[in-house]
Design a protein around this motif. Structure first.
Motif, short mmCIF file in Angstrom:
data_model
loop_
_atom_site.label_atom_id
_atom_site.label_comp_id
_atom_site.label_asym_id
_atom_site.label_seq_id
_atom_site.Cartn_x
_atom_site.Cartn_y
_atom_site.Cartn_z
N GLU A 18 0.83 -1.21 0.00
CA GLU A 18 0.00 0.00 0.00
C GLU A 18 0.86 1.25 0.00
OE1 GLU A 18 -3.04 0.16 2.96
OE2 GLU A 18 -3.67 -1.91 2.58
N LEU A 19 1.94 1.23 0.76
CA LEU A 19 2.86 2.36 0.79
C LEU A 19 3.50 2.57 -0.57
CD1 LEU A 19 4.18 4.53 2.55
CD2 LEU A 19 5.96 2.86 3.09
N ALA A 20 3.91 1.50 -1.21
CA ALA A 20 4.51 1.60 -2.55
C ALA A 20 3.49 2.11 -3.56
CB ALA A 20 5.06 0.24 -2.97
N ASP A 21 2.25 1.64 -3.48
CA ASP A 21 1.21 2.11 -4.38
C ASP A 21 0.94 3.61 -4.18
OD1 ASP A 21 0.94 -0.42 -5.43
OD2 ASP A 21 -0.85 -0.92 -4.26
N PHE A 22 0.91 4.04 -2.92
CA PHE A 22 0.70 5.45 -2.63
C PHE A 22 1.85 6.29 -3.18
CE2 PHE A 22 1.40 9.16 0.10
CZ PHE A 22 0.22 9.83 -0.13
N GLY A 23 3.07 5.82 -3.01
CA GLY A 23 4.23 6.54 -3.53
C GLY A 23 4.19 6.66 -5.05
N ALA A 24 3.82 5.58 -5.71
CA ALA A 24 3.72 5.62 -7.17
C ALA A 24 2.62 6.57 -7.62
CB ALA A 24 3.45 4.21 -7.71
N ALA A 25 1.49 6.57 -6.93
CA ALA A 25 0.39 7.47 -7.28
C ALA A 25 0.78 8.92 -7.05
CB ALA A 25 -0.85 7.12 -6.46
N ALA A 26 1.45 9.21 -5.95
CA ALA A 26 1.88 10.59 -5.67
C ALA A 26 2.90 11.06 -6.70
CB ALA A 26 2.46 10.67 -4.26
N PHE A 27 3.83 10.20 -7.07
CA PHE A 27 4.82 10.55 -8.08
C PHE A 27 4.14 10.81 -9.42
CE2 PHE A 27 7.52 9.24 -11.61
CZ PHE A 27 8.59 10.10 -11.44
#
Length: 47
Positions: A18-27
Motif C-alpha cells: 500500500e505504501l509503494a502504491d501510494f508513492g507511485a500514485a503521488a509521483f
C-alpha cells in the motif's frame, strides 16, 4: 530486497504494498501536474 520482503509476514507485506502504491500514485500525480504546468506556461508565452 526480495530477501527482506520474504522475511515479512502477510500483514507487513500488504502495508508495504500500500505504501509503494501510494508513492507511485503521488509521483505520477506530481509528474502530471509538472507536465501540464510547463505546457500551459509554453502556450501562454504565445498568447
Amino acid at each position: 530486497m526480495r530477501r527482506l520482503v520474504a522475511l515479512l509476514d502477510e500483514e507487513q507485506r500488504e502495508a508495504l504494498q500500500e505504501l509503494a502504491d501510494f508513492g507511485a500514485a503521488a509521483f505520477s500525480a506530481g509528474l502530471a501536474v509538472a507536465m501540464l504546468k510547463s505546457t500551459v506556461d509554453f502556450v501562454a508565452r504565445f498568447l
